[in-house]
Design an enzyme around this catalytic site. Structure first.
Site, PDB file in Angstrom:
ATOM      1  N   SER A   1     -21.652  -9.479  38.354  1.00 16.40           N
ATOM      2  CA  SER A   1     -22.089 -10.790  37.843  1.00 16.40           C
ATOM      3  C   SER A   1     -20.911 -11.728  37.621  1.00 16.40           C
ATOM      4  O   SER A   1     -21.022 -12.930  37.838  1.00 16.40           O
ATOM      5  CB  SER A   1     -22.831 -10.621  36.513  1.00 16.40           C
ATOM      6  OG  SER A   1     -24.066  -9.973  36.711  1.00 16.40           O
TER       7      SER A   1
ATOM      8  N   GLU B   1     -17.054  -4.146  24.957  1.00 21.50           N
ATOM      9  CA  GLU B   1     -16.210  -5.324  25.123  1.00 21.50           C
ATOM     10  C   GLU B   1     -15.009  -5.322  24.182  1.00 21.50           C
ATOM     11  O   GLU B   1     -13.941  -5.820  24.533  1.00 21.50           O
ATOM     12  CB  GLU B   1     -17.034  -6.602  24.923  1.00 21.50           C
ATOM     13  CG  GLU B   1     -18.151  -6.802  25.957  1.00 21.50           C
ATOM     14  CD  GLU B   1     -19.394  -5.958  25.691  1.00 21.50           C
ATOM     15  OE1 GLU B   1     -19.492  -5.356  24.606  1.00 21.50           O
ATOM     16  OE2 GLU B   1     -20.265  -5.900  26.586  1.00 21.50           O
TER      17      GLU B   1
ATOM     18  N   HIS C   1       0.816  -1.221   0.000  1.00 21.58           N
ATOM     19  CA  HIS C   1       0.000   0.000   0.000  1.00 21.58           C
ATOM     20  C   HIS C   1       0.847   1.268   0.000  1.00 21.58           C
ATOM     21  O   HIS C   1       0.836   2.026   0.979  1.00 21.58           O
ATOM     22  CB  HIS C   1      -0.919  -0.012   1.221  1.00 21.58           C
ATOM     23  CG  HIS C   1      -1.805  -1.219   1.307  1.00 21.58           C
ATOM     24  ND1 HIS C   1      -1.351  -2.454   1.692  1.00 21.58           N
ATOM     25  CD2 HIS C   1      -3.124  -1.390   1.027  1.00 21.58           C
ATOM     26  CE1 HIS C   1      -2.352  -3.334   1.666  1.00 21.58           C
ATOM     27  NE2 HIS C   1      -3.429  -2.713   1.264  1.00 21.58           N
TER      28      HIS C   1
ATOM     29  N   HIS D   1      -1.792  -1.429   7.291  1.00 26.67           N
ATOM     30  CA  HIS D   1      -1.418  -1.609   5.887  1.00 26.67           C
ATOM     31  C   HIS D   1      -0.357  -0.609   5.448  1.00 26.67           C
ATOM     32  O   HIS D   1       0.247  -0.768   4.400  1.00 26.67           O
ATOM     33  CB  HIS D   1      -2.651  -1.544   4.978  1.00 26.67           C
ATOM     34  CG  HIS D   1      -3.457  -0.299   5.147  1.00 26.67           C
ATOM     35  ND1 HIS D   1      -4.240  -0.056   6.254  1.00 26.67           N
ATOM     36  CD2 HIS D   1      -3.606   0.783   4.346  1.00 26.67           C
ATOM     37  CE1 HIS D   1      -4.835   1.135   6.118  1.00 26.67           C
ATOM     38  NE2 HIS D   1      -4.462   1.654   4.976  1.00 26.67           N
TER      39      HIS D   1
ATOM     40  N   GLY E   1      -3.792  -4.502  11.296  1.00 26.27           N
ATOM     41  CA  GLY E   1      -4.161  -4.998   9.973  1.00 26.27           C
ATOM     42  C   GLY E   1      -5.658  -5.244   9.913  1.00 26.27           C
ATOM     43  O   GLY E   1      -6.277  -5.134   8.873  1.00 26.27           O
TER      44      GLY E   1
END
Lengths: 626, 626
Positions: free
Chosen positions: A349, A370, A37, A77, A123
């Site tokens: 939890s 997350e 690239h 890239h 990437g």
């Protein structure tokens, strides 16, 4: 407050020259590999030049030194311009740049930590900033050091939500040692990025997410020097440099044009373009050197972390493994300050809250994001600065599967703990039930998969995970289940436990978590019928203890039944098939969840989906009938 | 421009009364189930009342009617208030609300499409808005109808990046038929959400992402009526209603307090609280009725979609399956206007660009935001309005694994096409290689997994996917490979092809995609040694054609070799083990990628990671030696 001194003209010219050298080397390398690239490198050339030779402080001969400023190339890239920068700094041999993307070169298509100057593989776009957040949080709060963290992103990847999770995180935690750079070169892979050169909208978004923001000309080295300097002066806010650039900058009839993404320069045009760039370099042989970092960061402590005392559970005592996780991690936190915990607003939890209460200064609340939580945990674990444990419902790690996949390429040692596995969670229903997590994590090549079935083995799993290279996943369960092992029991990776056996066992049943307890209940029922079964607790699903399983299978007429609170694909059953697949004469019957489940009471659901004690009893009876 | 008429006092009181009825029923239901999230329902009570009985136009007795306005409860844990609203509308029996979360009730812990008023399952946070974007895009651009789309989110879930992907998408495409509601009740599960009640920051973020934004008091029914009315007048922008609310609103000593997430009201307090709410209802038996929708949407066309002509490839011709995908989809697009395509700025790599060029008005560019792309595709496919195909590199579907997992619960018929699988992509390196995608998709219970090995079977896979219920995943490859089948060849789900056989085959080799071609090359080499092998193309990995494989295995001494451009876990090899695991006497040897690969040329990588023809030859020779 310090005042800004504009670099002298010679220095500025030197930075411009370096930018063009980086362009030249990026073009040469991608021509040599006939892929890559170059235009994505050219837009970032001045940014890289200023960062590497004016802004960042690091030891060019020791890229992974703990005191160095960190640099994350999120737009992976553009790897050739990164490699060219390290060649300019003297760490990579310039001639090696021409080995780009070859099978025997570590200068891969996208950077990985095989290279000492890369902490996290990139990437897959939009992941660098989250990792940079983890590094910056670590620098500020754990290392309490002066190193700074720089992350360069493309504009295309700013469409990824993970970027905005990280943006929110960094401002919430006031990471003023973090600088994000958006290389806004307007063009994506297949068309223009959605905002093109609408710099004011970028500014609004960054400011809306709480960042000190500078919109700059990304090809003006002086403006860049000043902006990066200003960023260092800002307190309590991360800084975003939104740089207006042009893709293929400096390449005639390529710059700012469509259809040049990921294409090397055609052979018939490359000489002219290289000559043109070369002619702009005024002092070809001048070497710029970066400023050295402060020596205010200790070397990483690599010593083993051990539980300060053995598990304190009694045989038969009821304890959910998710609850035991909090206790185990708090114990480990007592043993070592390197242990840190993260959670995504599920700490009450997953019971990571137990750790937070003991060590609030080593707990990072990541809120409901997350992807970013996993990236931050990876960033925290870089250069062995911390031993990080991130927890949420196991189902929600599916949100971060790309980050986990990339963590393997990053050679990360992050530990992930997923609670609420399977239908045994009950009423909340299928959206909250992890039924594909074993498949997910087993398919990660560097991953160890723990599935402890009681509080004692859970505690040892946490201890082992802290000291195991690669990614570790620990699957915990919601129901309260009996403690099976005495505090002295030894656990190892890939070592299963035979928890029930006799001389007359006719089938081997393998369960884990709730299904191991169902298997033991089944064994009791069957024993009354005079049918003895061998019951195995695998402890780790990957690596799986093939030897113990094979021995048991051979002792029980080659018959194995697996039972798992997971879908039938990719979990315990297929792991067992994998272990015995090359052995003739072994037959594996698998009990698993085979459809999308629904809400209900835990025991009702175990029954409905065919993985309760009664179903095991029936499956065993059938093997007797055959 | 129309002018706003404030509803009369009686109507406003009716809306207030409904809000309190919704509270009462949410509390009663969660008490009956002894689990659930009453406080998250209470913050949304006025929002739901106004939406359902003042703003939205729908047929209460026919919730899935194509003309209705759509409603997505992204904060799925507030399910009881949704169920209560449909009880108020008359669709759900009020007495049934007390069956919440019971195993024989469809009123599950989080809403799923088992309920006709739910288009997409929610419960994994931050996913509703993307699906709503797909519905709104479909309403505006494909159906060209007047139905509007409403999506209610919690503030906690606004930390999810997927929300901001959707925000960017909706403004980019000027979805003025879309309204997002943020129920900013300040409190998350385990602590306050990061922005608490900082309404101005919410406003800045929404406006920065291009939305018409109203910050309102979420408990003031009149203000809500007005804001939703205003939203209908706005052109070219989606509207976000940022509603300041209080968690547990209306519940004394619970409202706005910590530690009340996901907890039913204690028995000793519930009567007082219910009496208190009841006492505020002024006209208890008044029934409000919603406005009916415009009848401007045609019923869904459910007819089969067939290729207008058979594949036009010649045996032996070289064609990459990724390239064949674009051609196949364009042909299918010609056959039916219902076919739409989406991509994430990889259209020139996945070749969805071929479809875009043929039908630009049915192509949706989703930019680099795979989570949102999948959600939009799911939204487009809701109520059978379209047959949607979304494509990107197969590796990047890992970014949307949670969305895919939820799509199964949503009973979605979305089709996902992943290119660039495995090490055979070559130089770009591991970040771009899908090596866990088969494991991912196999573990989705409603998913059909196609892995076509040539252009002809690819074309049939696309045709079959368009007509197959559930999720379909098609894995395509980058290398050019030979066409194996004649245009007339018939393909079916779960029907493998024996592509090489003789009367003296000694081993069955199963490959797919590039490895099928390697297997055929191996067969040629082995044939010269006088060693014949049977070669099988499974076509679909799930369902897998166990019968054909077993027949072949029995004909070849029980010996099977699988070879796959995928990690060893969860892919073709384990699928085959699964199919034969209950059969004694079959031995499966598996060739697969077993470590994180690197950059290199495709053939070099096939060799290095042990899945090339030579490795198959060696594995076959070993079975002869045994």
């Amino acid at each position: 407050m310090a005042s800004y001194h504009k670099p002298d003209e010679k220095t500025l010219q030197g930075l411009k020259d370096v930018a063009n050298k980086l362009r030249i080397n990026s073009i040469k390398a991608t021509c040599a590999s006939n892929s890559g690239h170059p235009t994505s490198c050219c837009s970032a050339a001045e940014l890289m030049s200023v960062l590497f030779f004016n802004t960042m402080r690091y030891k060019p001969s020791d890229p992974r030194n703990q005191c160095n400023d960190r640099f994350v190339l999120s737009k992976g890239h553009a790897a050739p311009v990164l490699y060219a920068a390290w060649a300019e700094a003297g760490y990579v041999k310039e001639a090696d740049l021409l080995n780009l993307r070859k099978i025997d070169s570590d200068l891969e298509g996208h950077p990985t930590p095989k290279l000492a100057f890369t902490d996290v593989a990139t990437g897959s776009l939009g992941q660098g900033l989250g990792a940079a957040c983890g590094m910056a949080y670590t620098g500020k709060h754990f290392d309490k050091s002066s190193y700074r963290v720089y992350c360069m992103m493309g504009d295309g990847e700013c469409s990824e939500g993970s970027v905005w999770e990280a943006m929110a995180f960094a401002s919430y935690y006031k990471l003023d040692n973090l600088v994000a750079i958006m290389d806004v070169n307007r063009l994506g892979q297949s068309e223009a990025a959605p905002l093109q050169h609408d710099m004011e909208t970028y500014r609004k978004r960054c400011e809306g997410f709480g960042w000190n923001t500078y919109v700059v000309d990304g090809h003006d080295v002086e403006e860049l020097c000043k902006a990066f300097w200003q960023a260092k002066q800002v307190k309590d806010k991360p800084t975003c440099i939104v740089a207006k650039t042009f893709k293929g900058k400096g390449l005639k009839n390529i710059e700012d044009l469509d259809n040049w993404h990921g294409k090397p320069i055609p052979k018939d045009r490359v000489d002219d373009l290289l000559n043109d760039l070369q002619s702009q370099i005024q002092v070809p042989n001048k070497k710029l050197t970066p400023e050295l970092p402060n020596e205010d960061t200790l070397a990483a402590d690599l010593s083993r972390i051990c539980l300060p005392e053995p598990p304190a559970y009694k045989l038969g005592e009821k304890m959910a493994t998710r609850k035991a996780y909090g206790i185990a991690l708090a114990k480990l936190g007592k043993a070592s300050k390197r242990v840190v915990a993260l959670d995504g607003d599920t700490k009450n939890s997953t019971f990571s809250d137990t750790f937070r209460k003991a060590f609030p200064e080593r707990y990072i609340e990541c809120f409901i994001a997350e992807q970013n939580m996993v990236s931050v945990a990876i960033g925290c674990a870089c250069r062995d600065r911390t031993v990080s444990f991130a927890s949420t419902f196991a189902a929600f790690f599916s949100r971060a599967y790309d980050q986990i996949r990339m963590a393997a390429i990053s050679q990360s040692n992050v530990n992930l703990v997923g609670s609420h596995c399977g239908v045994s969670i009950g009423e909340d229903g299928p959206s909250q039930m992890a039924l594909e997590d074993l498949a997910m994590f087993r398919a990660i090549p560097t991953c160890t998969v723990f599935y402890p079935s009681d509080a004692v083995s859970l505690e040892r799993a946490v201890e082992l995970a802290a000291n195991t290279k690669g990614i570790c996943f620990i699957r915990t369960s919601r129901p309260e289940t009996a403690v099976l092992y005495s505090p002295e029991e030894k656990f190892e990776l890939g070592l299963a436990k035979v928890v029930r056996q006799s001389d007359s066992d006719q089938v081997t049943v393998i369960g884990a978590g709730i299904t191991l307890h169902e298997a033991l209940a089944a064994a009791d029922i069957l024993a009354k019928e005079g049918k003895n079964i061998r019951v195995i607790d695998p402890f780790t699903i990957k690596p799986l203890d093939a030897a113990t399983i094979l021995t048991a299978a051979r002792a029980t007429r080659g018959k194995i039944i697996t039972v798992e609170d997971h879908y039938k694909e990719g979990g315990l059953g297929e792991a067992v098939l994998s272990a015995v697949g090359e052995e003739p004469g072994i037959v594996v019957t698998r009990l698993a969840v085979t459809e999308v489940p629904r809400s209900g009471k835990p025991q009702e659901l175990l029954d409905k989906y065919g993985i309760s004690a009664m179903h095991i009893v029936n499956a065993v009876r059938q093997t007797f009938a055959n």
